[in-house]
Design a protein around this motif. Structure first.
Motif, short mmCIF file in Angstrom:
data_model
loop_
_atom_site.label_atom_id
_atom_site.label_comp_id
_atom_site.label_asym_id
_atom_site.label_seq_id
_atom_site.Cartn_x
_atom_site.Cartn_y
_atom_site.Cartn_z
N PHE A 12 0.83 -1.20 0.00
CA PHE A 12 0.00 0.00 0.00
C PHE A 12 0.87 1.26 0.00
CE2 PHE A 12 -2.71 3.05 2.46
CZ PHE A 12 -3.70 3.21 1.51
N ALA A 13 1.89 1.28 0.86
CA ALA A 13 2.80 2.43 0.93
C ALA A 13 3.55 2.61 -0.39
CB ALA A 13 3.77 2.27 2.08
N GLN A 14 4.00 1.51 -0.99
CA GLN A 14 4.70 1.60 -2.28
C GLN A 14 3.80 2.25 -3.32
OE1 GLN A 14 5.57 -2.60 -2.70
NE2 GLN A 14 7.71 -2.33 -2.06
N HIS A 28 9.67 16.32 13.24
CA HIS A 28 9.43 15.19 14.12
C HIS A 28 8.09 14.54 13.82
CE1 HIS A 28 8.88 13.01 17.94
NE2 HIS A 28 10.19 12.94 17.89
N TRP A 29 8.08 13.21 13.73
CA TRP A 29 6.88 12.46 13.42
C TRP A 29 5.75 12.79 14.39
CZ3 TRP A 29 3.70 10.66 10.30
CH2 TRP A 29 2.87 9.57 10.53
N GLY A 30 6.08 13.14 15.61
CA GLY A 30 5.06 13.50 16.60
C GLY A 30 4.19 14.66 16.15
N GLN A 31 4.69 15.49 15.25
CA GLN A 31 3.92 16.61 14.73
C GLN A 31 2.89 16.16 13.70
OE1 GLN A 31 7.39 18.62 13.20
NE2 GLN A 31 7.35 20.13 14.86
N HIS A 32 3.07 14.99 13.10
CA HIS A 32 2.22 14.54 12.00
C HIS A 32 1.48 13.25 12.30
CE1 HIS A 32 5.70 16.73 10.11
NE2 HIS A 32 4.69 17.50 9.87
N ASN A 33 1.95 12.48 13.27
CA ASN A 33 1.35 11.21 13.63
C ASN A 33 -0.08 11.43 14.10
OD1 ASN A 33 0.91 8.58 14.41
ND2 ASN A 33 2.39 8.59 16.07
N PRO A 34 -1.05 10.78 13.46
CA PRO A 34 -2.45 10.99 13.86
C PRO A 34 -2.68 10.61 15.33
CG PRO A 34 -2.33 9.80 11.78
CD PRO A 34 -0.94 9.87 12.33
N ASN A 35 -3.41 11.48 16.03
CA ASN A 35 -3.71 11.19 17.42
C ASN A 35 -4.91 10.24 17.51
OD1 ASN A 35 -6.12 12.73 17.16
ND2 ASN A 35 -5.05 14.61 17.75
N THR A 36 -5.27 9.87 18.72
CA THR A 36 -6.33 8.89 18.93
C THR A 36 -7.65 9.34 18.31
OG1 THR A 36 -5.26 8.15 20.95
CG2 THR A 36 -7.58 7.58 20.69
N LYS A 37 -7.99 10.60 18.42
CA LYS A 37 -9.24 11.10 17.85
C LYS A 37 -9.25 10.94 16.33
CE LYS A 37 -12.26 15.14 17.37
NZ LYS A 37 -12.84 14.56 16.19
N TYR A 74 3.08 5.01 9.53
CA TYR A 74 3.99 5.77 8.66
C TYR A 74 3.30 6.90 7.90
CZ TYR A 74 1.79 2.95 5.05
OH TYR A 74 0.86 2.37 4.23
N GLY A 75 2.01 7.09 8.12
CA GLY A 75 1.30 8.13 7.37
C GLY A 75 0.14 8.68 8.16
N ASP A 76 -0.55 9.61 7.52
CA ASP A 76 -1.64 10.33 8.19
C ASP A 76 -3.02 9.95 7.64
OD1 ASP A 76 -1.71 11.52 5.70
OD2 ASP A 76 -1.11 13.50 6.41
N PHE A 77 -3.15 8.80 7.04
CA PHE A 77 -4.37 8.28 6.41
C PHE A 77 -4.67 8.96 5.08
CE2 PHE A 77 -5.28 7.65 11.06
CZ PHE A 77 -5.00 6.30 11.07
N GLN A 78 -3.72 9.75 4.60
CA GLN A 78 -3.84 10.36 3.27
C GLN A 78 -2.54 10.25 2.50
OE1 GLN A 78 -5.29 14.38 3.60
NE2 GLN A 78 -6.95 13.77 4.96
N GLY A 84 7.55 9.78 9.20
CA GLY A 84 6.89 8.58 9.71
C GLY A 84 7.68 7.33 9.40
N LEU A 85 8.24 7.27 8.20
CA LEU A 85 9.08 6.13 7.83
C LEU A 85 10.37 6.11 8.64
CD1 LEU A 85 8.60 6.16 3.96
CD2 LEU A 85 7.70 4.47 5.58
N ILE A 86 10.94 7.28 8.87
CA ILE A 86 12.16 7.36 9.68
C ILE A 86 11.87 6.89 11.10
CG2 ILE A 86 13.83 8.94 10.75
CD1 ILE A 86 13.67 10.58 8.08
N ALA A 87 10.76 7.35 11.66
CA ALA A 87 10.40 6.94 13.02
C ALA A 87 10.15 5.43 13.09
CB ALA A 87 9.16 7.70 13.49
N ALA A 88 9.45 4.88 12.11
CA ALA A 88 9.18 3.43 12.09
C ALA A 88 10.49 2.66 11.98
CB ALA A 88 8.24 3.09 10.93
N LYS A 89 11.37 3.12 11.13
CA LYS A 89 12.67 2.45 10.95
C LYS A 89 13.47 2.47 12.25
CE LYS A 89 17.01 2.98 8.46
NZ LYS A 89 17.76 3.76 7.48
#
Length: 117
Positions: A12-14, A28-37, A74-78, A84-89
């Motif tokens: 899907f990511a590819q 920083h991924w924390g700025q873009h990582n979707p929150n619980t809501k 690794y993404g924001d649902f869009q 996000g990839l760097i953080a996952a890695k």
């Protein structure tokens, strides 16, 4: 807890990267990582399998219909996010999930090639 690579998420990511649905963000991924809501709003409108495609890791000890099964977003649902990839890695490397680390690295390289072209 043993987490396995989610091959559906990699494919899907590819595809998203090939289609240009990416963000070459710095920061920083924390700025873009979707929150619980945001996650819950997404799940209100999508199936759990679609939610799972946004996560490179699967905790096979949890049921398919549980959010806690899915790890290494690794993404924001869009779009796929570079940070996000760097953080996952990095997290996969720290936790010893070599296959997820490798997949995140390969996706990161694909994203960077796409941006450069």
């Amino acid at each position: 807890m043993s987490i396995e690579l989610n091959p559906a998420a990699v494919k899907f990511a590819q595809r998203l990267i090939e289609e240009g649905k990416l963000k070459n963000d710095e920061g920083h991924w924390g700025q873009h990582n979707p929150n619980t809501k945001v996650e819950n709003d997404y799940l209100d409108q999508h199936e759990i399998a679609e939610y799972g495609q946004w996560h490179l890791g699967l905790d096979m000890s949890k049921g398919e219909d549980i959010k806690g099964r899915y790890h290494f977003p690794y993404g924001d649902f869009q779009t796929v996010h570079r940070d996000g990839l760097i953080a996952a890695k990095e997290r996969a490397a720290q936790q010893g999930y070599k296959d997820i680390e490798k997949a995140a690295d390969e996706l990161l390289q694909q994203l960077e090639k796409q941006v450069a072209s």
